[in-house]
Design a protein around this motif. Structure first.
Motif, PDB file in Angstrom:
ATOM      1  N   TYR A  17     -23.814 -34.302 -33.378  1.00 39.56           N
ATOM      2  CA  TYR A  17     -22.260 -33.546 -34.023  1.00 39.56           C
ATOM      3  C   TYR A  17     -21.649 -34.902 -34.216  1.00 39.56           C
ATOM      4  O   TYR A  17     -20.394 -34.511 -35.137  1.00 39.56           O
ATOM      5  N   ASP A 125     -28.014 -24.289 -27.263  1.00 43.07           N
ATOM      6  CA  ASP A 125     -27.335 -24.681 -28.003  1.00 43.07           C
ATOM      7  C   ASP A 125     -26.804 -26.167 -27.594  1.00 43.07           C
ATOM      8  O   ASP A 125     -26.430 -27.042 -28.463  1.00 43.07           O
ATOM      9  N   GLY A 159     -19.770 -21.065 -34.726  1.00 38.41           N
ATOM     10  CA  GLY A 159     -20.630 -21.275 -35.741  1.00 38.41           C
ATOM     11  C   GLY A 159     -22.046 -22.018 -35.430  1.00 38.41           C
ATOM     12  O   GLY A 159     -22.574 -22.555 -36.271  1.00 38.41           O
ATOM     13  N   ILE A 160     -22.681 -22.139 -34.035  1.00 35.11           N
ATOM     14  CA  ILE A 160     -24.565 -23.125 -34.128  1.00 35.11           C
ATOM     15  C   ILE A 160     -25.486 -21.764 -34.759  1.00 35.11           C
ATOM     16  O   ILE A 160     -25.282 -20.591 -34.360  1.00 35.11           O
ATOM     17  N   PRO A 161     -25.446 -22.709 -35.258  1.00 37.13           N
ATOM     18  CA  PRO A 161     -26.998 -21.658 -35.980  1.00 37.13           C
ATOM     19  C   PRO A 161     -27.804 -21.035 -34.743  1.00 37.13           C
ATOM     20  O   PRO A 161     -27.942 -21.923 -33.794  1.00 37.13           O
ATOM     21  N   ALA A 187     -15.145 -24.621 -34.455  1.00 34.11           N
ATOM     22  CA  ALA A 187     -16.521 -24.713 -35.691  1.00 34.11           C
ATOM     23  C   ALA A 187     -16.915 -25.783 -35.692  1.00 34.11           C
ATOM     24  O   ALA A 187     -16.757 -27.297 -35.971  1.00 34.11           O
ATOM     25  N   LEU A 188     -18.498 -25.767 -35.523  1.00 40.30           N
ATOM     26  CA  LEU A 188     -19.315 -26.577 -35.584  1.00 40.30           C
ATOM     27  C   LEU A 188     -19.196 -27.148 -37.032  1.00 40.30           C
ATOM     28  O   LEU A 188     -20.580 -25.886 -38.086  1.00 40.30           O
ATOM     29  N   THR A 189     -18.687 -28.391 -37.534  1.00 40.19           N
ATOM     30  CA  THR A 189     -19.133 -29.097 -38.232  1.00 40.19           C
ATOM     31  C   THR A 189     -19.919 -29.811 -38.767  1.00 40.19           C
ATOM     32  O   THR A 189     -20.224 -31.049 -38.036  1.00 40.19           O
ATOM     33  N   GLU A 207     -28.209 -24.660 -42.000  1.00 40.82           N
ATOM     34  CA  GLU A 207     -27.179 -25.160 -41.961  1.00 40.82           C
ATOM     35  C   GLU A 207     -26.197 -24.232 -41.169  1.00 40.82           C
ATOM     36  O   GLU A 207     -26.256 -22.590 -40.860  1.00 40.82           O
ATOM     37  N   PRO A 208     -25.052 -24.368 -40.528  1.00 43.81           N
ATOM     38  CA  PRO A 208     -24.344 -23.506 -40.140  1.00 43.81           C
ATOM     39  C   PRO A 208     -23.113 -23.187 -41.049  1.00 43.81           C
ATOM     40  O   PRO A 208     -23.410 -23.382 -42.307  1.00 43.81           O
ATOM     41  N   GLN A 209     -22.786 -22.040 -40.483  1.00 41.14           N
ATOM     42  CA  GLN A 209     -22.972 -20.834 -42.286  1.00 41.14           C
ATOM     43  C   GLN A 209     -21.768 -19.875 -41.939  1.00 41.14           C
ATOM     44  O   GLN A 209     -20.352 -20.076 -40.732  1.00 41.14           O
ATOM     45  N   ALA A 213     -19.092 -18.238 -38.650  1.00 36.26           N
ATOM     46  CA  ALA A 213     -18.034 -19.259 -38.169  1.00 36.26           C
ATOM     47  C   ALA A 213     -16.611 -18.616 -37.890  1.00 36.26           C
ATOM     48  O   ALA A 213     -16.251 -18.142 -36.792  1.00 36.26           O
TER      49      ALA A 213
END
Length: 378
Positions: A17, A125, A159-161, A187-189, A207-209, A213
């Motif tokens: 990331y 993760d 916010g990790i899938p 948040a995971l961006t 895709e992270p949602q 998040a």
């Protein structure tokens, strides 16, 4: 209060990331340390009238440096700058670098604050993010670090899938079980040109949602505030007297020098940034030329920065300061733009300070962008 930030542009491996500047080749590490030390000396005139109260090793992964290399850079600062009696000296570190022996060595050094990149205590993760450490190393390093350091921060990503609310709660509880006084959480961006972006585009990772998040953020705020943490900046939570002095100085508009490739600097009127290329940085320093570009900030630039940082922190945006520093035109514009967010209960004004509500905190970056003044004549 002024600070010195040192960017160490090396990592053992690339997290999927990450879009920060770094190299996974350590071939030029010794050369780079000497070059950064030289840059620190070359820039001492910038802080002739300043007292350095924070020194921050960021990156990259600063913990890949030997203790002797860290000490050389600290000594160089002391030789060239006036440093306060008890400066906050922070080292960003990865768990895989924090063996029992290394932690003990660091505890004997001038470094008095550790910022540990845990990110998650779940093995799946860590593998998905391509972190260099595993969950056992995360647990072990915190077990040892808390024996020698009182001032520790750790990073967690939400916010990790695939991460359920319960998993996220467990991550927070595990962190709290070590008595950590500061947590930074993001948040995971998905940044462009990262491995994560490619993995999502090829369907290998979901895709992270935003909804996930947002929910994780609310759980984080509620849990930490119940445990006595102060939510002093959007992504940062600290116990009393354990806020990051370095980062707080950034948000409050204090001066800082950034040394090393890609590092940024600020003196209250202009912003600078070093070239984000290790080889070109080294060549420039060897020629006694600072590899830095600068821009003088316009009034609207300074206003927009204050809006962004103020809205993210517990200090908020002072409407009095807006009028006194920027003028009535800016204040009128801010009041006009703020109205819809007041109506939607996303911000509130108390004692002439504008702050986000609990509902508005997760949306502060978007709110701030609507409050920016982009077309003002200077």
């Amino acid at each position: 209060m002024s600070g010195i930030y040192i960017h160490i542009p090396f990592c053992k491996q690339a997290c999927h990331y990450c879009d920060f500047h770094f190299s996974t080749s350590m071939k030029k590490k010794e050369q780079m340390v000497l070059a950064i030390a030289k840059e620190i000396g070359m820039r001492k005139s910038e802080f002739e009238n300043e007292i350095v109260e924070t020194i921050y090793f960021g990156g990259g992964t600063p913990s890949v440096l030997e203790n002797s290399e860290l000490q050389l850079l600290i000594d160089t600062i002391y030789e060239n700058y006036r440093v306060s009696e008890n400066p906050e000296i922070t080292l960003e570190a990865n768990p895989d670098d924090l063996s029992k022996e290394r932690i003990f060595e660091l505890s004997k050094s001038p470094i008095n604050r550790l910022s540990i990149g845990i990110q998650s205590f779940y093995e799946e993760d860590l593998k998905m993010m391509n972190r260099a450490h595993n969950s056992a190393e995360a647990i072990n390093c915190l077990t040892e670090a808390t024996k020698y350091f009182d001032n520790i921060s750790l990073d967690l990503i939400y916010g990790i899938p695939g991460m359920s609310d319960e998993m996220w709660r467990q991550n927070i509880e595990t962190a709290l079980s070590f008595g950590i006084p500061h947590i930074s959480s993001y948040a995971l961006t998905v940044e462009p040109k990262t491995a994560l972006r490619k993995l999502i585009d090829t369907g290998k990772i979901a895709e992270p949602q935003d909804e996930v998040a947002s929910n994780h953020f609310m759980i984080l705020v509620e849990t930490l505030e119940k445990k006595g943490f102060i939510h002093y900046e959007l992504s940062n939570f600290g116990k009393e007297n354990h806020f990051s002095k370095n980062n707080s100085a950034y948000w409050l508009g204090k001066k800082y020098i950034g040394a090393g490739p890609s590092a940024h600097s600020y003196d209250g009127e202009k912003r600078g940034w070093n070239i984000a290329n290790n080889s070109l940085y080294l060549k420039s320093i060897q020629k006694n030329v600072l590899p830095i570009e600068t821009e003088i900030l316009s009034k609207s630039d300074r206003y927009n920065e204050y809006i962004m940082t103020g809205l993210r922190t517990i200090w908020g945006i002072s409407l009095d300061r807006i009028e006194n520093e920027f003028g009535s035109e800016y204040l009128e514009y801010l009041n006009k733009q703020t109205q819809k967010f007041l109506n939607d209960d996303l911000v509130f004004i108390e004692n002439n300070i504008l702050k986000p509500t609990a509902k508005g905190k997760f949306l502060t970056d978007g709110i701030a962008s609507d409050l920016f003044y982009l077309n003002l004549e200077e």
